[in-house]
Design an enzyme around this catalytic site. Structure first.
Site, mmCIF file in Angstrom:
data_model
loop_
_atom_site.group_PDB
_atom_site.id
_atom_site.type_symbol
_atom_site.label_atom_id
_atom_site.label_comp_id
_atom_site.label_asym_id
_atom_site.label_seq_id
_atom_site.Cartn_x
_atom_site.Cartn_y
_atom_site.Cartn_z
ATOM 1 N N ARG A 107 -8.184 3.763 -4.815
ATOM 2 C CA ARG A 107 -9.161 4.016 -4.226
ATOM 3 C C ARG A 107 -9.193 5.549 -3.940
ATOM 4 O O ARG A 107 -9.913 6.127 -4.741
ATOM 5 C CB ARG A 107 -8.894 3.521 -2.876
ATOM 6 N N LYS A 108 -8.193 6.155 -3.361
ATOM 7 C CA LYS A 108 -8.342 7.517 -3.234
ATOM 8 C C LYS A 108 -7.000 8.402 -3.802
ATOM 9 O O LYS A 108 -6.916 9.361 -4.435
ATOM 10 C CB LYS A 108 -8.266 8.326 -1.793
ATOM 11 N N GLY A 109 -5.716 7.786 -3.691
ATOM 12 C CA GLY A 109 -4.579 8.134 -3.859
ATOM 13 C C GLY A 109 -4.114 9.585 -3.414
ATOM 14 O O GLY A 109 -3.532 10.196 -4.275
ATOM 15 N N HIS A 159 7.151 -7.497 -1.999
ATOM 16 C CA HIS A 159 6.919 -6.733 -0.535
ATOM 17 C C HIS A 159 8.088 -7.285 0.519
ATOM 18 O O HIS A 159 7.739 -7.035 1.499
ATOM 19 C CB HIS A 159 5.552 -6.856 -0.245
ATOM 20 N N PHE A 180 -6.122 -1.298 5.539
ATOM 21 C CA PHE A 180 -7.428 -1.933 6.205
ATOM 22 C C PHE A 180 -8.502 -1.953 4.822
ATOM 23 O O PHE A 180 -9.243 -2.911 4.789
ATOM 24 C CB PHE A 180 -7.853 -0.679 7.166
ATOM 25 N N LYS A 198 8.016 -7.504 -8.915
ATOM 26 C CA LYS A 198 7.529 -6.671 -7.721
ATOM 27 C C LYS A 198 7.638 -7.667 -6.433
ATOM 28 O O LYS A 198 7.356 -8.819 -6.580
ATOM 29 C CB LYS A 198 5.986 -6.481 -7.834
ATOM 30 N N TRP A 247 1.973 2.038 -8.760
ATOM 31 C CA TRP A 247 2.333 3.151 -9.298
ATOM 32 C C TRP A 247 3.595 3.228 -9.739
ATOM 33 O O TRP A 247 4.136 3.484 -10.870
ATOM 34 C CB TRP A 247 2.034 4.227 -8.454
ATOM 35 N N PHE A 252 4.739 -10.918 -9.721
ATOM 36 C CA PHE A 252 4.646 -10.607 -8.039
ATOM 37 C C PHE A 252 5.490 -11.813 -7.738
ATOM 38 O O PHE A 252 4.778 -12.987 -7.347
ATOM 39 C CB PHE A 252 3.136 -10.593 -7.542
ATOM 40 N N LYS A 302 0.893 -1.106 0.103
ATOM 41 C CA LYS A 302 -0.035 -0.016 -0.122
ATOM 42 C C LYS A 302 0.610 1.487 0.012
ATOM 43 O O LYS A 302 0.355 2.274 0.100
ATOM 44 C CB LYS A 302 -1.010 -0.003 1.035
ATOM 45 N N SER A 340 -5.049 2.618 3.968
ATOM 46 C CA SER A 340 -5.238 1.820 2.890
ATOM 47 C C SER A 340 -5.228 0.515 2.796
ATOM 48 O O SER A 340 -6.028 -0.274 2.132
ATOM 49 C CB SER A 340 -4.121 2.498 1.899
ATOM 50 N N GLY A 345 2.433 2.418 -2.746
ATOM 51 C CA GLY A 345 2.555 3.029 -4.065
ATOM 52 C C GLY A 345 3.063 1.890 -5.053
ATOM 53 O O GLY A 345 3.671 2.537 -5.880
HETATM 54 P P1 A3P Z 1 -5.128 4.593 -1.362
HETATM 55 O O1 A3P Z 1 -5.823 3.130 -0.809
HETATM 56 O O2 A3P Z 1 -4.989 5.374 -0.043
HETATM 57 O O3 A3P Z 1 -5.956 5.242 -2.328
HETATM 58 P P2 A3P Z 1 -0.026 -0.270 -3.716
HETATM 59 O O4 A3P Z 1 -0.141 -0.412 -5.112
HETATM 60 O O5 A3P Z 1 1.179 -0.427 -2.820
HETATM 61 O O6 A3P Z 1 -0.970 -1.484 -3.283
HETATM 62 O O7 A3P Z 1 -0.698 0.997 -3.281
HETATM 63 C C1 A3P Z 1 -2.017 1.333 -3.564
HETATM 64 C C2 A3P Z 1 -2.320 2.787 -2.924
HETATM 65 O O8 A3P Z 1 -1.663 3.848 -4.057
HETATM 66 C C3 A3P Z 1 -3.756 3.159 -2.976
HETATM 67 O O9 A3P Z 1 -3.588 4.125 -1.874
HETATM 68 C C4 A3P Z 1 -3.830 3.734 -4.522
HETATM 69 O O10 A3P Z 1 -5.160 4.481 -4.697
HETATM 70 C C5 A3P Z 1 -2.511 4.651 -4.666
HETATM 71 N N1 A3P Z 1 -2.273 4.904 -6.057
HETATM 72 C C6 A3P Z 1 -2.014 3.984 -6.889
HETATM 73 N N2 A3P Z 1 -1.805 4.480 -8.106
HETATM 74 C C7 A3P Z 1 -1.826 5.959 -7.859
HETATM 75 C C8 A3P Z 1 -1.400 6.979 -8.849
HETATM 76 N N3 A3P Z 1 -1.067 6.973 -10.068
HETATM 77 N N4 A3P Z 1 -1.421 8.435 -8.173
HETATM 78 C C9 A3P Z 1 -1.666 8.229 -6.704
HETATM 79 N N5 A3P Z 1 -1.891 7.313 -5.782
HETATM 80 C C10 A3P Z 1 -1.932 6.130 -6.597
#
Ligand code: A3P
Length: 331
Positions: free
Chosen positions: A294-296, A139, A171, A137, A81, A109, A76, A169, A78
């Site tokens: 979700r929110k980013g 973790h 949760f 990828k 991304w 993964f 979580k 995130s 990023g």
């Molecule tokens: P939120 O749940 O806070 O929205 P991961 O890829 O490590 O699982 O991370 C997921 C988190 O990265 C999520 O956060 C997701 O929305 C956010 N995310 C993924 N792509 C993104 C982007 N291009 N810009 C901003 N946030 C991004």
């Protein structure tokens, strides 16, 4: 090679009763050479599913290719991304391929088979079939990563994020993508006491921060990507020894925007969510399904965490980070 301890606490027993896999803590028994950490460094145990423990040695003994590029994160932070940014930079900005092949196929993964039982797919086989240079990828923390990474000095891109946003995130990820049905308070208690997968968040980050100056490591943050993606892209290009024209970089910045990635079926991980809904026997409806993108946001936690939990997380961050000179996310 590893010592495995069963974990039976109120928190873990409750998670298991909800159908989430049993958890263990895994400690390395031998020295891990050439990581860049001080020789006297003592690794904490890492909380992992029991099925991972059966394969931990296989993962640690995995033979890497020298030109593999590892995107390493605590969940979580990023990951997706950073994966997309890295893949595009490595693959000559191949927008056509990115838009036609799912990110889960382009970037394997690494330890997925150690996290969930999957009969029809094997990460090692998928990796074997990939052309070099591979973007991978994971973790896994330093103590569980393939030892060969340190010998062959593979490039590692490590991204981290404010633990307050991570826990929120994570949760939502657990509620949306696993059988977990606990409250956010229970989840935070588990996260704070290192009783969820890949915990401890804090040592995961601290160890990579400690080796951040190694030639083969690039340490970046979600917050820096939000604030100034251009600079992070430039740093990553330099690290990966790639050069692009101004218009290509501008196109990449647009491609990586939250809105574009959320709408992009090859990047938004909704395929994965759909697949998990199938396993969890939930009905998948676009309008109500969990959104991986979700929110980013940075600081989104402020709407969901009580002041008490904000303070508890900050305190833990200060206690673990500050003695080592790391002052990220302490307030
Ligand atoms: P939120 O749940 O806070 O929205 P991961 O890829 O490590 O699982 O991370 C997921 C988190 O990265 C999520 O956060 C997701 O929305 C956010 N995310 C993924 N792509 C993104 C982007 N291009 N810009 C901003 N946030 C991004």
């Amino acid at each position: 090679m590893f010592r495995v301890e069963e974990i039976h606490t109120q928190v873990t027993d409750k998670i298991v009763s909800q159908g989430v896999s049993e958890l263990v803590r895994i400690y390395p028994l031998d020295d891990i050479d050439e990581t860049g950490l001080p020789e006297t460094w003592n690794f904490n145990g890492t909380c992992m599913p029991k099925i991972y423990a059966n394969r931990a040695k296989e993962y640690a003994n995995f033979k890497v290719r020298e030109d593999d590029i590892w995107v390493v994160t605590y969940p979580k932070c990023g990951t997706t991304w950073t994966q997309e940014m890295t893949w595009m930079i490595v693959n000559d900005m191949d927008f056509n391929k990115s838009n036609s092949k799912d990110i889960t196929e382009r970037i394997i993964f690494f330890e997925l088979n150690g996290m969930v039982e999957l009969e029809s797919w094997d990460a090692f086989k998928a990796l074997e079939e990939q052309k070099s240079p591979r973007v991978i990828k994971t973790h896994l923390p330093i103590s569980l990563l393939p030892r060969d990474i340190w010998k062959k000095k593979c490039k590692i891109i490590y991204v981290t994020r404010d633990p307050k946003d991570v826990v929120v995130s994570f949760f939502h990820h657990f509620i949306g993508m696993t059988p977990y049905t606990g409250t956010i308070e229970e989840f935070i208690e588990g996260f704070l006491t290192d009783q969820f997968i890949y915990c401890s968040f804090w040592y995961h980050v601290l160890e990579f921060w400690m080796i951040r100056k190694s030639e083969n490591v690039l340490f970046i943050t979600f917050e820096d990507m939000k604030k100034d993606l251009r600079t992070v892209i430039d740093k990553t290009c330099l690290f990966l020894e790639k050069k692009y024209k101004e218009e290509e970089i501008s196109k990449l910045i647009d491609h990586l925007s939250f809105e574009k990635m959320k709408a992009n079926p090859t990047c938004n991980n909704q395929g994965l969510v759909k697949c998990l809904y199938g396993i969890l026997e939930r009905e998948y409806k676009d309008e109500t399904a969990f959104q991986f993108m979700r929110k980013g946001k940075v600081g989104g936690y402020k709407k969901e965490l009580s002041l008490d939990y904000v303070q508890k997380i900050n305190l833990k961050t200060r206690e673990i980070f500050l003695p080592h000179g790391l002052n990220l996310y302490c307030r």
